[in-house]
Design a protein around this motif. Structure first.
Motif, PDB file in Angstrom:
ATOM      1  N   SER A 111     -68.619  15.518  -8.863  1.00  0.00           N
ATOM      2  CA  SER A 111     -68.017  14.387  -7.968  1.00  0.00           C
ATOM      3  C   SER A 111     -69.543  13.615  -7.331  1.00  0.00           C
ATOM      4  CB  SER A 111     -66.955  14.931  -7.617  1.00  0.00           C
ATOM      5  OG  SER A 111     -67.487  15.922  -6.842  1.00  0.00           O
ATOM      6  N   ALA A 112     -70.018  14.229  -6.735  1.00  0.00           N
ATOM      7  CA  ALA A 112     -71.473  14.023  -5.687  1.00  0.00           C
ATOM      8  C   ALA A 112     -72.413  12.978  -6.188  1.00  0.00           C
ATOM      9  CB  ALA A 112     -72.354  14.864  -4.881  1.00  0.00           C
ATOM     10  N   ASP A 113     -72.530  12.888  -7.737  1.00  0.00           N
ATOM     11  CA  ASP A 113     -72.804  11.893  -8.706  1.00  0.00           C
ATOM     12  C   ASP A 113     -72.712  10.600  -8.946  1.00  0.00           C
ATOM     13  OD1 ASP A 113     -75.639  13.297  -9.090  1.00  0.00           O
ATOM     14  OD2 ASP A 113     -74.825  14.717 -10.940  1.00  0.00           O
ATOM     15  N   LEU A 114     -70.711  11.304  -9.536  1.00  0.00           N
ATOM     16  CA  LEU A 114     -70.251   9.350 -10.088  1.00  0.00           C
ATOM     17  C   LEU A 114     -70.256   9.251  -7.894  1.00  0.00           C
ATOM     18  CD1 LEU A 114     -67.895   8.181 -10.844  1.00  0.00           C
ATOM     19  CD2 LEU A 114     -66.027   9.724 -10.074  1.00  0.00           C
ATOM     20  N   GLN A 115     -70.071   9.859  -6.764  1.00  0.00           N
ATOM     21  CA  GLN A 115     -70.072   8.748  -5.687  1.00  0.00           C
ATOM     22  C   GLN A 115     -70.974   7.595  -5.543  1.00  0.00           C
ATOM     23  OE1 GLN A 115     -67.091   8.472  -3.350  1.00  0.00           O
ATOM     24  NE2 GLN A 115     -68.777   7.027  -2.843  1.00  0.00           N
ATOM     25  N   SER A 116     -72.725   8.695  -5.299  1.00  0.00           N
ATOM     26  CA  SER A 116     -73.845   7.492  -5.826  1.00  0.00           C
ATOM     27  C   SER A 116     -73.907   6.875  -6.537  1.00  0.00           C
ATOM     28  CB  SER A 116     -75.156   9.329  -6.144  1.00  0.00           C
ATOM     29  OG  SER A 116     -74.820   9.560  -5.453  1.00  0.00           O
ATOM     30  N   LEU A 128     -82.499   7.126   2.055  1.00  0.00           N
ATOM     31  CA  LEU A 128     -82.094   6.405   3.566  1.00  0.00           C
ATOM     32  C   LEU A 128     -81.290   7.304   4.296  1.00  0.00           C
ATOM     33  CD1 LEU A 128     -85.324   3.811   4.282  1.00  0.00           C
ATOM     34  CD2 LEU A 128     -85.258   6.390   4.671  1.00  0.00           C
ATOM     35  N   GLN A 129     -80.294   6.611   2.997  1.00  0.00           N
ATOM     36  CA  GLN A 129     -79.080   7.479   4.259  1.00  0.00           C
ATOM     37  C   GLN A 129     -78.468   8.384   4.287  1.00  0.00           C
ATOM     38  OE1 GLN A 129     -75.896   4.461   1.605  1.00  0.00           O
ATOM     39  NE2 GLN A 129     -75.930   3.176   3.264  1.00  0.00           N
ATOM     40  N   HIS A 130     -78.668   9.426   3.298  1.00  0.00           N
ATOM     41  CA  HIS A 130     -78.371  10.724   3.000  1.00  0.00           C
ATOM     42  C   HIS A 130     -79.033  11.418   4.529  1.00  0.00           C
ATOM     43  CE1 HIS A 130     -78.170  14.324   1.282  1.00  0.00           C
ATOM     44  NE2 HIS A 130     -80.116  15.008   1.823  1.00  0.00           N
ATOM     45  N   GLU A 131     -80.178  10.791   4.724  1.00  0.00           N
ATOM     46  CA  GLU A 131     -81.317  11.643   5.090  1.00  0.00           C
ATOM     47  C   GLU A 131     -81.008  11.084   6.757  1.00  0.00           C
ATOM     48  OE1 GLU A 131     -84.518  13.670   7.022  1.00  0.00           O
ATOM     49  OE2 GLU A 131     -83.971  13.817   4.898  1.00  0.00           O
ATOM     50  N   VAL A 132     -80.520  10.049   7.507  1.00  0.00           N
ATOM     51  CA  VAL A 132     -79.762   9.654   8.183  1.00  0.00           C
ATOM     52  C   VAL A 132     -78.393  10.786   9.125  1.00  0.00           C
ATOM     53  CG1 VAL A 132     -78.383   7.648   9.781  1.00  0.00           C
ATOM     54  CG2 VAL A 132     -80.821   7.371   8.506  1.00  0.00           C
ATOM     55  N   ARG A 133     -77.714  11.321   7.602  1.00  0.00           N
ATOM     56  CA  ARG A 133     -76.309  11.619   7.525  1.00  0.00           C
ATOM     57  C   ARG A 133     -76.669  12.767   7.814  1.00  0.00           C
ATOM     58  NH1 ARG A 133     -74.559   8.380   3.544  1.00  0.00           N
ATOM     59  NH2 ARG A 133     -74.564  10.311   1.823  1.00  0.00           N
ATOM     60  N   ARG A 134     -78.468  14.058   7.183  1.00  0.00           N
ATOM     61  CA  ARG A 134     -78.879  15.240   7.260  1.00  0.00           C
ATOM     62  C   ARG A 134     -79.512  15.320   9.481  1.00  0.00           C
ATOM     63  NH1 ARG A 134     -82.872  18.064   7.820  1.00  0.00           N
ATOM     64  NH2 ARG A 134     -84.798  16.363   7.234  1.00  0.00           N
ATOM     65  N   LEU A 135     -79.882  13.903   9.148  1.00  0.00           N
ATOM     66  CA  LEU A 135     -80.313  13.999  11.015  1.00  0.00           C
ATOM     67  C   LEU A 135     -79.343  14.463  12.141  1.00  0.00           C
ATOM     68  CD1 LEU A 135     -83.913  12.340  10.164  1.00  0.00           C
ATOM     69  CD2 LEU A 135     -83.610  14.747  10.709  1.00  0.00           C
TER      70      LEU A 135
END
Length: 85
Positions: free
Chosen positions: A40-45, A69-76
């Motif tokens: 499901s994460a792949d589907l969202q991506s 970059l969006q993923h990295e911002v959320r992680r940070l």
């Protein structure tokens, strides 16, 4: 892979490009793209990449960078919130 392509209104070549660029990761060791499976994460991506292409005219390589970059911002942000707690 056919289901992912259909869900995004795309074709198998487009899904293969997503895999090549690292936007999604297939869950099968099969060489044929028709035998690949995605979560499901792949589907969202994939849907996010399709939206970037459609709404902003972004090429898939740029979409891969934006999504990363969006993923990295959320992680940070999560890391920062955890430190504040």
């Amino acid at each position: 892979a056919l289901e992912l392509a259909h869900a995004c209104g795309a074709d198998l070549n487009w899904v293969a490009q997503l895999v090549e660029l690292g936007i999604v990761n297939h869950e099968s060791t099969q060489a044929s793209a028709t035998d690949w499976y995605f979560d499901s994460a792949d589907l969202q991506s994939a849907l996010d990449a399709r939206r970037l292409e459609r709404d902003f005219g972004v090429a898939l390589d740029a979409a891969a960078l934006i999504l990363d970059l969006q993923h990295e911002v959320r992680r940070l942000k999560a890391q920062l919130q955890a430190r504040r707690a």
